[in-house]
Design a protein around this motif. Sequence first.
Motif, PDB file in Angstrom:
ATOM      1  N   UNK A  75     -31.146 -17.377 -18.534  1.00 14.84           N
ATOM      2  CA  UNK A  75     -30.603 -16.146 -18.813  1.00 14.84           C
ATOM      3  C   UNK A  75     -28.859 -16.512 -18.469  1.00 14.84           C
ATOM      4  N   UNK A  76     -28.202 -17.117 -17.740  1.00 15.32           N
ATOM      5  CA  UNK A  76     -27.350 -17.246 -17.575  1.00 15.32           C
ATOM      6  C   UNK A  76     -26.612 -17.779 -18.851  1.00 15.32           C
ATOM      7  N   UNK A  77     -26.927 -18.006 -19.662  1.00 17.89           N
ATOM      8  CA  UNK A  77     -26.273 -18.502 -21.625  1.00 17.89           C
ATOM      9  C   UNK A  77     -26.391 -17.433 -22.067  1.00 17.89           C
ATOM     10  N   UNK A  78     -27.626 -17.289 -22.146  1.00 17.80           N
ATOM     11  CA  UNK A  78     -27.451 -15.260 -22.959  1.00 17.80           C
ATOM     12  C   UNK A  78     -26.572 -14.453 -22.396  1.00 17.80           C
ATOM     13  N   UNK A  79     -25.736 -14.542 -21.109  1.00 15.33           N
ATOM     14  CA  UNK A  79     -24.903 -13.826 -20.256  1.00 15.33           C
ATOM     15  C   UNK A  79     -24.305 -13.357 -20.777  1.00 15.33           C
ATOM     16  N   UNK A  80     -23.730 -15.185 -21.559  1.00 12.39           N
ATOM     17  CA  UNK A  80     -22.450 -15.470 -21.663  1.00 12.39           C
ATOM     18  C   UNK A  80     -22.175 -14.920 -23.362  1.00 12.39           C
ATOM     19  N   UNK A  81     -23.099 -14.925 -23.866  1.00 12.87           N
ATOM     20  CA  UNK A  81     -22.762 -14.767 -25.911  1.00 12.87           C
ATOM     21  C   UNK A  81     -22.564 -13.342 -25.506  1.00 12.87           C
ATOM     22  N   UNK A  82     -21.585 -12.896 -26.796  1.00 12.83           N
ATOM     23  CA  UNK A  82     -20.940 -11.622 -27.566  1.00 12.83           C
ATOM     24  C   UNK A  82     -22.346 -10.943 -27.123  1.00 12.83           C
ATOM     25  N   UNK A  83     -22.029  -9.508 -27.270  1.00 12.55           N
ATOM     26  CA  UNK A  83     -23.138  -8.692 -27.277  1.00 12.55           C
ATOM     27  C   UNK A  83     -24.440  -8.359 -28.652  1.00 12.55           C
ATOM     28  N   UNK A  84     -23.271  -8.995 -29.596  1.00 11.12           N
ATOM     29  CA  UNK A  84     -24.459  -8.909 -31.412  1.00 11.12           C
ATOM     30  C   UNK A  84     -25.234  -9.870 -31.076  1.00 11.12           C
ATOM     31  N   UNK A  85     -25.023 -11.079 -30.397  1.00  6.58           N
ATOM     32  CA  UNK A  85     -25.898 -12.039 -30.031  1.00  6.58           C
ATOM     33  C   UNK A  85     -27.127 -11.434 -28.844  1.00  6.58           C
TER      34      UNK A  85
END
Length: 129
Positions: A75-85
Amino acid sequence: MNDNVVIVYNGEQVSVPKEVADFLEQDRKREQAQEKQDARHLSKSEFETVLSGLECVKRPVEDAVLRNLRLENLWGAIAELDVQGQNLLSLRYIGELTMEEIGQIYGISRMAVSKRLKKLHEKLGSSVS
């Protein structure tokens, strides 16, 4: 009365006293028993060693803690993705849309969606591990 017995020793037949033949036979049986015991011991320890490295060993508390840590990292790694990702992952895994359906939303091909998801998986995999 002949107290000699013919035995095979180093591939040759040898005549020895019966007491020697009995002693050698007992010694052979003792060695076989020791080999069996060693084999049982080794196979057990190898089995335990293999199992200790696998997830088939059931440790519910440890497994749950590790799973929760992995999920937190994910979840932490997903939160660091850009909005499109984040949106792409959300459509695919939360919305359960096919790659074709996602492609229609973004106006891109299914192959382009597949490539973007693959890059996201690689990025998440490297940041979570």
